[in-house]
Each structure stands twice: as C-alpha cells, then as structure tokens.
Design an enzyme around this catalytic site. Structure first.
Site, short mmCIF file in Angstrom:
data_model
loop_
_atom_site.label_atom_id
_atom_site.label_comp_id
_atom_site.label_asym_id
_atom_site.label_seq_id
_atom_site.Cartn_x
_atom_site.Cartn_y
_atom_site.Cartn_z
N ASP A 265 0.84 -1.20 0.00
CA ASP A 265 0.00 0.00 0.00
C ASP A 265 0.88 1.25 0.00
OD1 ASP A 265 -2.10 1.74 0.22
OD2 ASP A 265 -2.98 0.81 2.01
N ASP A 266 0.72 2.09 -1.00
CA ASP A 266 1.46 3.37 -1.08
C ASP A 266 2.97 3.19 -1.20
OD1 ASP A 266 -0.86 4.86 -0.83
OD2 ASP A 266 -0.36 5.75 1.11
N ASP B 150 -0.16 -0.39 -4.94
CA ASP B 150 -1.32 0.26 -5.58
C ASP B 150 -0.99 1.62 -6.18
OD1 ASP B 150 -1.04 1.45 -3.08
OD2 ASP B 150 -3.12 1.14 -2.46
N ASN B 151 -0.11 2.38 -5.52
CA ASN B 151 0.31 3.67 -6.06
C ASN B 151 1.63 4.07 -5.42
OD1 ASN B 151 -2.31 4.39 -4.06
ND2 ASN B 151 -0.39 5.41 -3.50
N CYS C 203 -5.56 4.93 -3.73
CA CYS C 203 -5.78 3.52 -3.35
C CYS C 203 -6.99 2.88 -4.01
CB CYS C 203 -5.92 3.38 -1.85
SG CYS C 203 -4.50 3.95 -0.92
#
Ligand SMILES: *[C@@H]1O[C@H](CO)[C@@H](O)[C@H](O)[C@H]1NC(C)=O
Ligand SMILES: *[C@@H]1O[C@H](CO)[C@@H](O)[C@H](O)[C@H]1NC(C)=O
Ligand SMILES: *[C@@H]1O[C@H](CO)[C@@H](O)[C@H](O)[C@H]1NC(C)=O
Ligand SMILES: *[C@@H]1O[C@H](CO)[C@@H](O)[C@H](O)[C@H]1NC(C)=O
Ligand SMILES: *[C@@H]1O[C@H](CO)[C@@H](O)[C@H](O)[C@H]1NC(C)=O
Length: 511
Positions: free
Chosen positions: A33-34, A304-305, A69
């Site tokens: 995540d991130d 995700d990013n 997200c």
C-alpha cells in the site's frame, strides 16, 4: 495487422505448449500500500528482490493508472481503467466498494475468473477503503470469487481493526504478537499454504499489506532500523512548482521545518513497516518451497500507487500526476520466466488481471482494458512487438466542501496536513497520456480546472519533471497528444489496447 495476428497465434500456441499439459500453475499476488519506487522504496525488501525479482522479471516501467488507493485497487482487480469501473475516489459516493461496484465490476475480477477455472482462492489484508462499512454491506459481504476471506474493514492500519473472516467480524487490539496486521496476513497465508500440495487443486493467494501506508506502525523489533536515513533530496525536493497547476503552485515553498522533520521521520517509518513485508515474502517462498510448490507457482509483487515526500514542496501523500506517485514496483517470478530478467516494457496495474488469467492457462479476457504481459514474461519465438505504448493516468481530486477544521481557506481542498498544506483539491482532477517507446518517454496532462491547465514533460530530457515544457510543444504534436488522450478517456476494452502498437493502428480507425 496481419503481422500482429500472426504473432498472436504464435504466442497462443506457445502458451498452450507451456501450460497445456497437467495442472494449472498456482499464483501468489502480494500487494503493498502506497509503496514508491522513486524514493528507493524497494531497498528494505532485500528478500523480495532476491527471491522474486532476481528469480524472475523486474519491470522498470510499471505504472498505476490512478495514483489513489481505491481507484487503483479497483483497476487491479478488474483490469479496467477508472472510467470503466467507476470507482473514482475513496468514498462510497465516489464508487469505492459501493452498491454499483458490488452489482457490477466486482462480479468480474481475477478472483471470479480464477475460481471459475478451478482455483482455490485465498485473500488476506486490505481490500478497498470502504470495505466492511455499513454502506458497503458490512462484514457479511464477501466479494465473489473468494473461498477463504480475511478482509480488513476500511483503510490500512496495523492495530485496532476489524477483519471480516469469511463474513464474520473478528476484532483485533494492539498486542504485537496477536494483532500486528502484516504478521497476521503472513501467518494466515502460511496456514493456507501449509494445506496445499502438488495433488490439491491449483490455488490463488492474494496478500495485501497495510505497509507502508500511514499510520506507519512498525514491528517492535524494527523501530531502531534506519535511524540514520532520511527522505532523498532529489532535484525536485523542496522545489517550488511555479510552472505547474494550481495545487502545486499553492504549496508554500520552502516547506516548514516541522514538515521536513516529519517527512524524514515518515520516510524511516515506512521502510521499517516494509521489513515485516519482507519477512512475509520470505515465509511465503520458504513455505512454497517446503511444500514442493515453488516451481509451479507464479509470484507477483506490486503496489497500488507511489508516494512523495517533499517533492515540489508537497510534504507527504500521493494523488499527483508526477512519476513519484504513478510509478510502482512490479516483480514476477514463476515457471518459464527467466531468472534475473529485466524489461523496459511499459506495464500498467490494469495488466495484472489479464496477465494472471493467461498465466493460469486461459486466454486473456478481450473485454478488459489492460493487456496480458505474458508475451513479455515468456518471450516466444518472436519478440514482443517493441516497447511502444500509450497509457492513461486518471485522477478525480478529492475535496471537502466546507474545508478542513483548523486550516483556513481550504474549501474544495483535502489532505491538508501537515502544516495545512493541501495535497488534493476538486480541481486536482486530471487525465494524462503517459507514452513510452524505444526512443521517447513523455507525459502530457490536462487538468479539469478553471484554467484548463496543461503540463508536458519530456522524461528523457527532464526525468524529474522540473520544467513544464508545454509551451515548447509544436501545435501539431499538441493536437495529436490531445486527440490520443481523448481516445483513451473514452476507451473501453480492445479500444484501449488498439492505441498500442506493434501494428501501428490508425488512431482514427480505432474508435
Ligand atoms: C488501540 O486502542 C486502544 C484503546 O482505544 C488505545 O489505547 C491504543 O493506544 C490503540 N493502539 C494503537 C496502536 O493505536
Ligand atoms: C504469527 O506467528 C508467529 C509464529 O508462530 C507468532 O510468534 C506470532 O505471534 C504470530 N503473529 C500474529 C499477529 O498472529
Ligand atoms: C534492523 O536492525 C537490527 C538491529 O540493529 C539489525 O540487527 C538488523 O540487521 C536490521 N535489519 C535490517 C533488515 O536492516
Ligand atoms: C467522491 O466522489 C463523489 C462523486 O463525485 C463526490 O460526491 C465526493 O465528494 C467525492 N469524495 C471526496 C472525498 O472528494
Ligand atoms: C482550484 O480550486 C481552489 C479551491 O476551490 C480555488 O481556490 C482555485 O482558484 C482553483 N484553481 C483553478 C485553476 O481552478
């Protein structure tokens, strides 16, 4: 076109030869995540790099099609751009895990495909930001396609959370040994893998970690790591984005001292949380190995990013059109993928779904926007058709109508912390054409704001996007980029992929 079809046929027969006989391969998908790549976000993941990247293929150019997200995760699951799955932001009202999503796109994800192909499917971790809330059907909602479900209610946290365990709420506190979410995901996936063998049906495991998202709680044994590190001072660090769109011009420059202190601390904390991810990756690989399943399993690692810490005077977040927020890692190992291979092929988060389906042995679905990366991963007798690709990056800016408490003049802005610097706004809404081929690499963006602001970066000449060179673009080139961008914004399925050479399709002919 004939050339393309021929290549496609050769490819398909190769794929059938590779996968035709015997059991379908297993697939493990690890999603962080991130997690950035441009601030060396892979550095703490030593095992991940050696056990997945070095044993398989590393993608140098992997992008999310939306730097937020829930939109990105919805794209990963469905293989579709945001404008087609319609999860525009992280709210129920913006399509995140809402009723329309559940009635529509959620019914056709890689989970539903793989389960339909006879896979036993397992999920643990963060799903979509609104998952498990009352408006999203509560914990009773188990997304279709999953046999074993351990879904985190709401957004990433490490402690004090609720999980939906096969539709029933399981509450967790903050005892490291019982509750630390990354370790729990590690343990549950381990327990699942311990039950698999070469004679059980093929399986699909998705583990989706809270790391390295806020609130950045590291495992106690890692709180002392990286004490000497700080966020990288790249060329755009603390640089005013005076030639950029409103939100960036709006960020105070230089950043407040407190912001810099905080972002350096966040940098270290993010890396510490990733050490537990790396432990999980090692445990998964070790478990597969001890079950004699490693040679028949694809392992995919991505995020995700991306993320930024101080670039263009923005203290910390994602949501921007720049490389730091759209670039993510992609590593894939598994049968027939050459160990230590590296590719410059531009890959997108929407490719993960069709890639999985084809790795599993079925043709990649034709109605999704993404394309299968199998020709890149497992080159057949022909090359893969070059590097050229036109990609779409979309973001709908989030905002609070009445502004942020304690921060003046923040109507239609959002994420105004630290020091009331806002990282999103209603008019931070954009579409970008991200183009890569063997000779060029550029981003062209159109903002939906009162200035119809445009930005252009030649990433070969200006990799850090220091100068918005839109004014130097020749009118015919600008018109051509604009036209491609419009086509991409409206594209669906094959229409999104036809913009992609190898066959140099006429753009006019593709809609
Ligand atoms: C978890 O919740 C308890 C009770 O509200 C609180 O005391 C504790 O600080 C929380 N722990 C974390 C890590 O947030
Ligand atoms: C995970 O398993 C390890 C080893 O059995 C154990 O020590 C740890 O407490 C477990 N952690 C969680 C969060 O379940
Ligand atoms: C984390 O810090 C501990 C204690 O200094 C050290 O032993 C360990 O090697 C570090 N781990 C990593 C992955 O850097
Ligand atoms: C998300 O999108 C919806 C629909 O456009 C909008 O009403 C809502 O305000 C957005 N949420 C945020 C936080 O911006
Ligand atoms: C962007 O939105 C903010 C907040 O509503 C506003 O103050 C600003 O003028 C807008 N800028 C543009 C270029 O639309």
């Amino acid at each position: 076109m004939m050339e393309f079809l021929w290549r496609f046929c050769v490819l398909m027969s190769t794929v059938m030869m590779v996968f035709g006989a015997g059991k379908r391969p297993n697939i493990v998908f690890i999603l962080t995540d991130d997690q950035d790549v441009t601030m060396n976000g892979m550095t703490p993941l030593v095992n991940t790099v050696s056990l997945i990247g070095k044993q398989g293929m590393t993608f140098n150019n992997m992008f999310t099609t939306s730097p937020l997200c829930c939109p990105s995760r919805s794209s990963i699951l469905t293989g579709n751009y945001v404008h087609n799955h319609k999860a525009y932001n992280n709210s129920i009202s913006g399509g995140c895990s809402n009723a329309d999503w559940q009635k529509g796109p959620e019914k056709t994800t890689f989970a539903t495909y793989l389960r339909g192909m006879g896979y036993k499917t397992f999920f643990a971790g963060k799903y979509l930001n609104q998952y498990g809330t009352k408006d999203a059907g509560g914990v009773a909602h188990i997304p279709p396609g999953w046999d074993e479900w351990n879904g985190l209610v709401k957004n990433s946290v490490y402690y004090n959370y609720t999980l939906s365990v096969n539709g029933k709420a399981e509450e967790h506190g903050d005892d490291y040994n019982k509750d630390y979410l990354t370790d729990l995901i590690n343990n549950r996936s381990h327990e699942f893998l311990e039950k698999q063998s070469t004679t059980t049906p093929p399986f699909f495991v998705m583990v989706s970690t809270p790391a390295c998202h806020a609130p950045f709680d590291s495992a106690p044994q890692y709180v002392q790591n990286y004490t000497k590190n700080a966020a990288p001072r790249g060329p755009s660090f603390n640089k005013a984005g005076t030639d950029k769109h409103w939100l960036i011009r709006h960020a105070p420059n230089p950043m407040a001292k407190d912001s810099v202190t905080l972002l350096d601390d966040v940098f270290r904390k993010r890396w510490r949380t990733l050490l537990s991810v790396d432990d999980m990756v090692k445990n998964i690989v070790d478990t597969l190995d001890s079950r004699k399943l490693l040679d028949s399993t694809y392992i995919i690692f991505s995020s995700d990013n991306g993320y930024h810490l101080g670039q263009f005077s923005l203290p910390m977040d994602k949501r921007q059109l720049y490389e730091f927020d759209i670039r993510v890692p992609l590593l894939i190992r598994g049968p027939k993928i050459k160990a230590g291979s590296v590719t410059d092929y531009p890959a997108l988060n929407i490719d993960i779904m069709p890639t999985m389906i084809q790795l599993a042995g079925d043709p990649a679905p034709k109605d999704v926007d993404g394309l299968s990366l199998v020709p890149v991963l497992i080159p057949s007798t022909t090359e893969t058709g070059g590097l050229s690709r036109d990609c779409l990056i979309e973001h709908s800016g989030e905002y609070e109508v009445n502004g942020i408490k304690g921060c003046p003049n923040t109507e239609f802005l959002a994420q105004c912390s630290p020091d009331c610097v806002c990282e999103d706004s209603k008019n931070n809404t954009f579409s970008c054409l991200r183009h890569i081929d063997a000779k060029s690499s550029y981003t062209y963006c159109e903002m939906v704001d009162s200035e119809s602001f445009q930005e252009y970066y030649d990433l070969i000449k200006d990799p850090h996007q220091l100068t918005n060179s839109i004014k130097s673009v020749k009118p015919p080139d600008l018109a051509a980029m604009h036209k491609k961008l419009i086509l991409l914004q409206l594209c669906k399925g094959n229409g999104c992929r036809q913009l992609v050479p190898p066959d140099n399709v006429e753009i006019e002919g593709s809609v």
